[in-house]
Design a protein around this motif. Structure first.
Motif, PDB file in Angstrom:
ATOM      1  N   ALA A   1      44.154  28.770  29.894  1.00  0.00           N
ATOM      2  CA  ALA A   1      45.091  29.549  30.714  1.00  0.00           C
ATOM      3  C   ALA A   1      46.249  28.702  31.224  1.00  0.00           C
ATOM      4  N   ASP A   2      47.435  29.322  31.236  1.00  0.00           N
ATOM      5  CA  ASP A   2      48.622  28.694  31.803  1.00  0.00           C
ATOM      6  C   ASP A   2      48.475  28.619  33.322  1.00  0.00           C
ATOM      7  N   ILE A   3      49.060  27.603  33.936  1.00  0.00           N
ATOM      8  CA  ILE A   3      48.973  27.479  35.392  1.00  0.00           C
ATOM      9  C   ILE A   3      49.804  28.538  36.082  1.00  0.00           C
ATOM     10  N   GLN A   4      51.084  28.660  35.672  1.00  0.00           N
ATOM     11  CA  GLN A   4      51.979  29.579  36.359  1.00  0.00           C
ATOM     12  C   GLN A   4      52.230  30.815  35.505  1.00  0.00           C
ATOM     13  N   MET A   5      51.848  31.981  36.076  1.00  0.00           N
ATOM     14  CA  MET A   5      52.062  33.266  35.417  1.00  0.00           C
ATOM     15  C   MET A   5      52.362  34.299  36.488  1.00  0.00           C
ATOM     16  N   PRO A   6      53.119  35.346  36.138  1.00  0.00           N
ATOM     17  CA  PRO A   6      53.336  36.427  37.112  1.00  0.00           C
ATOM     18  C   PRO A   6      52.005  37.065  37.489  1.00  0.00           C
ATOM     19  N   GLY A   7      51.895  37.565  38.708  1.00  0.00           N
ATOM     20  CA  GLY A   7      50.648  38.202  39.138  1.00  0.00           C
ATOM     21  C   GLY A   7      49.647  37.162  39.561  1.00  0.00           C
ATOM     22  N   MET A   8      48.681  36.872  38.716  1.00  0.00           N
ATOM     23  CA  MET A   8      47.666  35.858  39.018  1.00  0.00           C
ATOM     24  C   MET A   8      47.802  34.701  38.049  1.00  0.00           C
ATOM     25  N   GLY A   9      48.054  33.502  38.590  1.00  0.00           N
ATOM     26  CA  GLY A   9      48.188  32.314  37.755  1.00  0.00           C
ATOM     27  C   GLY A   9      46.853  31.732  37.347  1.00  0.00           C
ATOM     28  N   GLY A  10      46.912  30.650  36.559  1.00  0.00           N
ATOM     29  CA  GLY A  10      45.713  30.051  36.020  1.00  0.00           C
ATOM     30  C   GLY A  10      44.789  29.469  37.068  1.00  0.00           C
ATOM     31  N   LEU A  11      45.373  28.773  38.091  1.00  0.00           N
ATOM     32  CA  LEU A  11      44.526  28.182  39.121  1.00  0.00           C
ATOM     33  C   LEU A  11      43.813  29.245  39.950  1.00  0.00           C
ATOM     34  N   GLN A  12      44.523  30.349  40.235  1.00  0.00           N
ATOM     35  CA  GLN A  12      43.900  31.436  40.998  1.00  0.00           C
ATOM     36  C   GLN A  12      42.800  32.110  40.181  1.00  0.00           C
ATOM     37  N   LEU A  13      43.041  32.243  38.861  1.00  0.00           N
ATOM     38  CA  LEU A  13      42.018  32.804  37.973  1.00  0.00           C
ATOM     39  C   LEU A  13      40.784  31.910  37.965  1.00  0.00           C
ATOM     40  N   LEU A  14      41.002  30.593  37.877  1.00  0.00           N
ATOM     41  CA  LEU A  14      39.896  29.646  37.880  1.00  0.00           C
ATOM     42  C   LEU A  14      39.093  29.754  39.177  1.00  0.00           C
ATOM     43  N   GLN A  15      39.803  29.795  40.314  1.00  0.00           N
ATOM     44  CA  GLN A  15      39.141  29.908  41.606  1.00  0.00           C
ATOM     45  C   GLN A  15      38.329  31.205  41.693  1.00  0.00           C
ATOM     46  N   THR A  16      38.893  32.296  41.180  1.00  0.00           N
ATOM     47  CA  THR A  16      38.231  33.599  41.258  1.00  0.00           C
ATOM     48  C   THR A  16      36.935  33.628  40.453  1.00  0.00           C
ATOM     49  N   ILE A  17      36.970  33.118  39.237  1.00  0.00           N
ATOM     50  CA  ILE A  17      35.740  33.189  38.417  1.00  0.00           C
ATOM     51  C   ILE A  17      34.662  32.264  38.965  1.00  0.00           C
ATOM     52  N   ARG A  18      35.058  31.148  39.589  1.00  0.00           N
ATOM     53  CA  ARG A  18      34.050  30.268  40.193  1.00  0.00           C
ATOM     54  C   ARG A  18      33.426  30.940  41.411  1.00  0.00           C
ATOM     55  N   GLU A  19      34.232  31.628  42.186  1.00  0.00           N
ATOM     56  CA  GLU A  19      33.705  32.330  43.354  1.00  0.00           C
ATOM     57  C   GLU A  19      32.799  33.478  42.957  1.00  0.00           C
ATOM     58  N   LYS A  20      33.001  34.013  41.744  1.00  0.00           N
ATOM     59  CA  LYS A  20      32.141  35.072  41.228  1.00  0.00           C
ATOM     60  C   LYS A  20      30.848  34.515  40.620  1.00  0.00           C
ATOM     61  N   GLY A  21      30.708  33.201  40.642  1.00  0.00           N
ATOM     62  CA  GLY A  21      29.490  32.587  40.118  1.00  0.00           C
ATOM     63  C   GLY A  21      29.521  32.284  38.638  1.00  0.00           C
ATOM     64  N   MET A  22      30.685  32.382  37.995  1.00  0.00           N
ATOM     65  CA  MET A  22      30.781  32.122  36.548  1.00  0.00           C
ATOM     66  C   MET A  22      30.980  30.630  36.313  1.00  0.00           C
ATOM     67  N   ASN A  23      29.998  29.844  36.663  1.00  0.00           N
ATOM     68  CA  ASN A  23      30.121  28.389  36.577  1.00  0.00           C
ATOM     69  C   ASN A  23      29.907  27.854  35.168  1.00  0.00           C
ATOM     70  N   ASP A  24      29.380  28.693  34.281  1.00  0.00           N
ATOM     71  CA  ASP A  24      29.123  28.232  32.921  1.00  0.00           C
ATOM     72  C   ASP A  24      30.299  28.472  31.981  1.00  0.00           C
ATOM     73  N   VAL A  25      31.376  29.091  32.489  1.00  0.00           N
ATOM     74  CA  VAL A  25      32.564  29.334  31.659  1.00  0.00           C
ATOM     75  C   VAL A  25      33.431  28.074  31.673  1.00  0.00           C
ATOM     76  N   HIS A  26      33.715  27.531  30.504  1.00  0.00           N
ATOM     77  CA  HIS A  26      34.583  26.350  30.403  1.00  0.00           C
ATOM     78  C   HIS A  26      36.041  26.783  30.589  1.00  0.00           C
ATOM     79  N   PHE A  27      36.806  25.956  31.303  1.00  0.00           N
ATOM     80  CA  PHE A  27      38.179  26.331  31.644  1.00  0.00           C
ATOM     81  C   PHE A  27      39.117  25.175  31.310  1.00  0.00           C
ATOM     82  N   VAL A  28      40.201  25.494  30.593  1.00  0.00           N
ATOM     83  CA  VAL A  28      41.216  24.505  30.222  1.00  0.00           C
ATOM     84  C   VAL A  28      42.569  24.980  30.748  1.00  0.00           C
TER      85      VAL A  28
END
Length: 538
Positions: free
Chosen positions: A54-81
């Protein structure tokens, strides 16, 4: 294949990533693309994802916010680049805090991407192997604690472990699933091949049951001629499939046969409400297995008769039948000498005839089945199940069926004694004496065998009389007497719990507390405090 989701607001970047490497050859499959984090989350609702680029900066929800969201949802086994044209350290540091796998700077270098993908693939494979090993360890530990419950020789440690690691609803049953050795497709297969098919049945059923795979147990019977897999069933399993029990058992048989591509025999045990009573269901499954060899009239199944007749001459078959009936007749007459002679003659004839284990097993089972009918004929009030239970406990459970002539002769003599007492009035007056004996000696290591010897009555028959009269087994009755007396000691003495445990006949304090809680509903200490408090208030 590992599922990949590409998230970038620039279409040409997404397209460039698709064609930059051969994803399939590297073990990855691109399941979709998204223009921002919100769209990515929608895709993830419908598809499992192993890797997000995922790109860091995107309209709406950026990459860092997406990463934070999936970790808070408990998706710790998803690899993120993280993918970005920005090279500031703060971006990378924030991404790493949320478990970002790596950081790629645009423009993307093919070799760098391949290095990253292969690293992720290696980590996923190692993780998969670690999980598989952990699952095997967990499965082995559960089976180690579950088997004692199945055979009825367990302690509180076994029980606690099974309760913690096996999710069960009501309607618990033990189910035996085994290869049908009469299937022609098994003819000619050696021991190694048959054990291989048994292992295949086990692995196939575990894969079929998925999250419920720990309900499957390997090789419960332990017999050299039985290739079985056990299953602990509960009503929730059928409900999940929207099936009735009968539909579920039929479905199970069909799927098991599809796994090994040969006929399967299934014996379903009786329903019990508590996992502690699993051995009762296991015992009834063994009875069902035993009864499968016979028809209602007490003769061998047609297929077995045809097989025996095909391999034995008419004269040999007739001689075998006469020797089998001679054993039954000697047992009916309760003649120890004749029993020993008839059994010895039968075993000698089977040895001289070079019979294989199938015919020997069928011959012994024929005798056992006849003995059940004799018991019922002796006493019309006797439940056939009681006679069957005696056979299971004293022939199957003790290995008599697979033992020597001496083992079988001893069993036959004991059964003759059992028959002689079934229709006598011996037990009627003895129960009062037994009850008094328990009341006076409950704190000692008292047993049915000792009581049988003391009052000259077959211990198995005494156990049946006991259960019929008191509505519970001897063991449960003894526990009830001990717990009731321990309750009196808790109220009227200041003895410590371990002292009371020893005083009423328990060797283990933990076992005593477990039984006390089961019967009274409180621990001994709680019971003492509550009872004395009520006495003070009164």
């Amino acid at each position: 294949m590992l599922n990949v989701l590409i998230v970038d607001d620039e279409p040409f970047i997404r397209q460039g990533l698709r064609v930059l490497v051969d994803w399939e050859a590297e073990g990855f499959h691109i399941i979709g693309e998204a223009a921002d984090g919100l769209a990515a989350l929608e895709i993830m609702k419908d598809f499992p994802v192993n890797l997000i680029i995922a790109d860091i900066q995107m309209p709406g929800m950026g990459g860092l916010q997406l990463l934070q969201t999936i970790r808070e949802k408990g998706m710790n086994d998803v690899h993120f680049v993280v993918l970005s044209g920005f090279q500031e350290f703060d971006y990378a540091k924030t991404a790493m805090q949320y478990g970002c796998q790596d950081y790629i700077v645009k423009p993307i270098n093919k070799d760098e991407l391949l290095r990253l993908l292969r690293g992720i693939s290696a980590k996923c494979e190692q993780q998969r192997m670690n999980e598989a090993e952990e699952q095997l360890r967990d499965s082995a530990m559960l089976e180690r604690n579950l088997l004692p419950l199945i055979v009825g020789k367990y302690d509180e440690i076994n029980l606690s472990y099974v309760r913690e690691h096996l999710s069960l609803s009501s309607g618990i049953r033990y189910i035996n699933i085994e290869l049908d050795m009469s299937d022609p497709r098994l003819n000619g297969k050696d021991e190694k091949e048959r054990r291989g098919m048994q292992r295949k049945l086990y692995s196939g059923l575990r894969a079929l049951f998925g999250k419920h795979s720990n309900h499957i147990i390997f090789d419960v019977n332990k017999s050299e001629s039985c290739y079985d897999v056990g299953m602990v069933y509960c009503s929730a399993l059928a409900q999940e499939q929207s099936m009735t029990e009968q539909q579920y058992f039929g479905w199970l048989a069909a799927r098991a046969e599809a796994v090994v591509e040969c006929r399967i025999l299934i014996q379903v045990g009786s329903e019990v409400e508590r996992i502690e009573d699993l051995s009762e269901s296991y015992r009834s499954a063994n009875i069902a297995k035993f009864m499968q060899d016979f028809q209602d009239n007490g003769t061998l199944c047609v297929a077995d008769q045809q097989r025996m007749r095909a391999e034995l001459s008419s004269e040999a078959y007739g001689e075998m039948k006469r020797r089998l009936d001679a054993v039954v007749s000697a047992i009916e007459q309760c003649s120890q000498g004749e029993i020993e002679q008839a059994v010895d003659a039968l075993y000698r004839y089977m040895g001289e005839s070079s019979m294989d284990h199938r015919f020997i097993s069928m011959n012994i089972s024929y005798i056992l089945f006849q003995l059940i009918h004799i018991a019922v004929e002796r006493d019309s009030n006797l439940d056939q199940q009681e006679a069957v239970n005696y056979i299971i406990e004293n022939a199957f459970d003790k290995g008599v069926v697979r033992g020597s002539a001496a083992h079988f002769s001893k069993f036959c003599c004991e059964y003759a004694d059992y028959l002689s007492q079934i229709n006598s009035q011996t037990g009627c007056g003895i129960l009062t004496q037994v009850e008094r004996e328990i009341a006076e000696h409950y704190m000692t290591n008292i047993s049915l065998k000792q009581l049988g010897e003391r009052f000259f009555i077959n211990s198995a028959y005494l156990g049946q009389l006991f259960k019929k009269h008191f509505g519970m087994s001897f063991k449960d009755y003894l526990n009830t007497v001990r717990i009731n007396n321990s309750a009196e000691l808790l109220i009227h003495t200041d003895l410590k719990v371990y002292e009371i445990s020893e005083a009423v006949g328990y060797q283990s304090v933990d076992y005593f507390i477990s039984k006390f809680v089961s019967q009274i509903g409180h621990t001994p200490t709680q019971y003492r405090k509550n009872t004395r408090r009520r006495g003070t208030q009164a």
